[in-house]
Motif scaffolding. Structure first.
Motif, PDB file in Angstrom:
ATOM      1  N   PHE A  62      40.888  41.445  33.127  1.00 36.32           N
ATOM      2  CA  PHE A  62      41.256  40.667  31.939  1.00 36.32           C
ATOM      3  C   PHE A  62      42.368  41.359  31.160  1.00 36.32           C
ATOM      4  CE2 PHE A  62      37.164  38.517  32.614  1.00 36.32           C
ATOM      5  CZ  PHE A  62      37.590  37.209  32.482  1.00 36.32           C
ATOM      6  N   HIS A  63      42.319  42.671  31.093  1.00 37.08           N
ATOM      7  CA  HIS A  63      43.374  43.423  30.399  1.00 37.08           C
ATOM      8  C   HIS A  63      44.715  43.198  31.094  1.00 37.08           C
ATOM      9  CE1 HIS A  63      45.024  46.465  27.827  1.00 37.08           C
ATOM     10  NE2 HIS A  63      45.257  47.309  28.813  1.00 37.08           N
ATOM     11  N   SER A  64      44.716  43.268  32.406  1.00 36.31           N
ATOM     12  CA  SER A  64      45.928  43.025  33.179  1.00 36.31           C
ATOM     13  C   SER A  64      46.402  41.577  33.024  1.00 36.31           C
ATOM     14  CB  SER A  64      45.675  43.339  34.650  1.00 36.31           C
ATOM     15  OG  SER A  64      46.803  43.058  35.422  1.00 36.31           O
ATOM     16  N   HIS A  65      45.451  40.662  33.007  1.00 38.71           N
ATOM     17  CA  HIS A  65      45.780  39.246  32.880  1.00 38.71           C
ATOM     18  C   HIS A  65      46.501  38.961  31.558  1.00 38.71           C
ATOM     19  CE1 HIS A  65      45.505  34.937  33.359  1.00 38.71           C
ATOM     20  NE2 HIS A  65      44.835  34.835  32.229  1.00 38.71           N
ATOM     21  N   PHE A  66      46.096  39.630  30.512  1.00 34.01           N
ATOM     22  CA  PHE A  66      46.726  39.439  29.205  1.00 34.01           C
ATOM     23  C   PHE A  66      48.227  39.706  29.278  1.00 34.01           C
ATOM     24  CE2 PHE A  66      48.136  41.299  25.132  1.00 34.01           C
ATOM     25  CZ  PHE A  66      47.952  40.192  24.320  1.00 34.01           C
ATOM     26  N   TYR A  67      48.612  40.729  30.018  1.00 34.83           N
ATOM     27  CA  TYR A  67      50.017  41.097  30.114  1.00 34.83           C
ATOM     28  C   TYR A  67      50.761  40.406  31.248  1.00 34.83           C
ATOM     29  CZ  TYR A  67      48.897  44.714  26.772  1.00 34.83           C
ATOM     30  OH  TYR A  67      48.486  45.368  25.645  1.00 34.83           O
ATOM     31  N   ASN A  68      50.061  40.107  32.339  1.00 37.27           N
ATOM     32  CA  ASN A  68      50.750  39.663  33.550  1.00 37.27           C
ATOM     33  C   ASN A  68      50.298  38.312  34.111  1.00 37.27           C
ATOM     34  OD1 ASN A  68      52.156  42.216  33.730  1.00 37.27           O
ATOM     35  ND2 ASN A  68      50.204  43.075  34.364  1.00 37.27           N
ATOM     36  N   ARG A  69      49.351  37.675  33.461  1.00 34.60           N
ATOM     37  CA  ARG A  69      48.825  36.387  33.954  1.00 34.60           C
ATOM     38  C   ARG A  69      48.432  36.483  35.427  1.00 34.60           C
ATOM     39  NH1 ARG A  69      50.034  31.565  30.755  1.00 34.60           N
ATOM     40  NH2 ARG A  69      50.889  32.304  28.797  1.00 34.60           N
ATOM     41  N   THR A  70      47.562  37.426  35.727  1.00 32.40           N
ATOM     42  CA  THR A  70      47.191  37.711  37.107  1.00 32.40           C
ATOM     43  C   THR A  70      45.983  36.944  37.616  1.00 32.40           C
ATOM     44  OG1 THR A  70      45.864  39.572  36.317  1.00 32.40           O
ATOM     45  CG2 THR A  70      48.121  40.061  37.022  1.00 32.40           C
ATOM     46  N   MET A  71      45.260  36.245  36.737  1.00 33.85           N
ATOM     47  CA  MET A  71      44.004  35.612  37.138  1.00 33.85           C
ATOM     48  C   MET A  71      44.140  34.093  37.216  1.00 33.85           C
ATOM     49  SD  MET A  71      41.370  37.869  34.800  1.00 33.85           S
ATOM     50  CE  MET A  71      39.861  37.352  35.635  1.00 33.85           C
ATOM     51  N   GLU A  72      43.413  33.542  38.161  1.00 30.34           N
ATOM     52  CA  GLU A  72      43.294  32.086  38.266  1.00 30.34           C
ATOM     53  C   GLU A  72      42.129  31.640  37.383  1.00 30.34           C
ATOM     54  OE1 GLU A  72      45.394  30.176  39.877  1.00 30.34           O
ATOM     55  OE2 GLU A  72      46.499  31.857  40.722  1.00 30.34           O
ATOM     56  N   LEU A  73      42.091  30.368  37.023  1.00 30.79           N
ATOM     57  CA  LEU A  73      41.028  29.845  36.163  1.00 30.79           C
ATOM     58  C   LEU A  73      39.648  30.112  36.754  1.00 30.79           C
ATOM     59  CD1 LEU A  73      40.194  28.339  33.632  1.00 30.79           C
ATOM     60  CD2 LEU A  73      40.513  26.195  34.876  1.00 30.79           C
ATOM     61  N   GLU A  74      39.492  29.934  38.052  1.00 25.91           N
ATOM     62  CA  GLU A  74      38.183  30.168  38.676  1.00 25.91           C
ATOM     63  C   GLU A  74      37.773  31.638  38.575  1.00 25.91           C
ATOM     64  OE1 GLU A  74      39.666  30.423  43.295  1.00 25.91           O
ATOM     65  OE2 GLU A  74      39.511  28.487  42.307  1.00 25.91           O
ATOM     66  N   ASP A  75      38.735  32.556  38.623  1.00 28.19           N
ATOM     67  CA  ASP A  75      38.437  33.978  38.457  1.00 28.19           C
ATOM     68  C   ASP A  75      37.973  34.268  37.030  1.00 28.19           C
ATOM     69  OD1 ASP A  75      39.279  34.542  41.095  1.00 28.19           O
ATOM     70  OD2 ASP A  75      41.363  34.709  40.404  1.00 28.19           O
TER      71      ASP A  75
END
Length: 97
Positions: A62-75
């Motif tokens: 989640f921390h990485s996703h905040f900066y890089n949008r690395t996660m899909e909705l299902e994740d």
């Protein structure tokens, strides 16, 4: 995106609280993750240790996703409860030295 960072923040603050009680370093991102791993590894229960390891990994995502949008909705849907459970587990360790 804000929710992703708030999930990381909740996990990080829970780690900091337990790490501070145990005299562990937590002042940098690396030290914080190392403290989380050390706390998990100290648990006598293999299932609990595993849940804690999975929880910190989910929080880091989640921390990485905040900066890089690395996660899909299902994740996001799958990992969000993992972080909630992780925070709850960490809080049960407070004052249990």
């Amino acid at each position: 995106m804000q929710a992703s960072e708030k999930l990381w923040g909740a996990a990080a603050n829970a780690i900091m609280a337990v790490a501070q009680q145990r005299g562990l370093e937590y002042g940098t991102h690396r030290a914080l993750v190392n403290a989380a791993r050390q706390i998990a590894d100290e648990q006598d229960d293999d299932l609990l240790r595993s849940k804690m390891r999975v929880g910190i990994l989910a929080a880091q995502q989640f921390h990485s996703h905040f900066y890089n949008r690395t996660m899909e909705l299902e994740d996001i849907e799958y990992d969000r409860p993992l972080v909630h459970r992780y925070v709850a587990l960490m809080l049960t360790l407070l004052d249990q030295e």
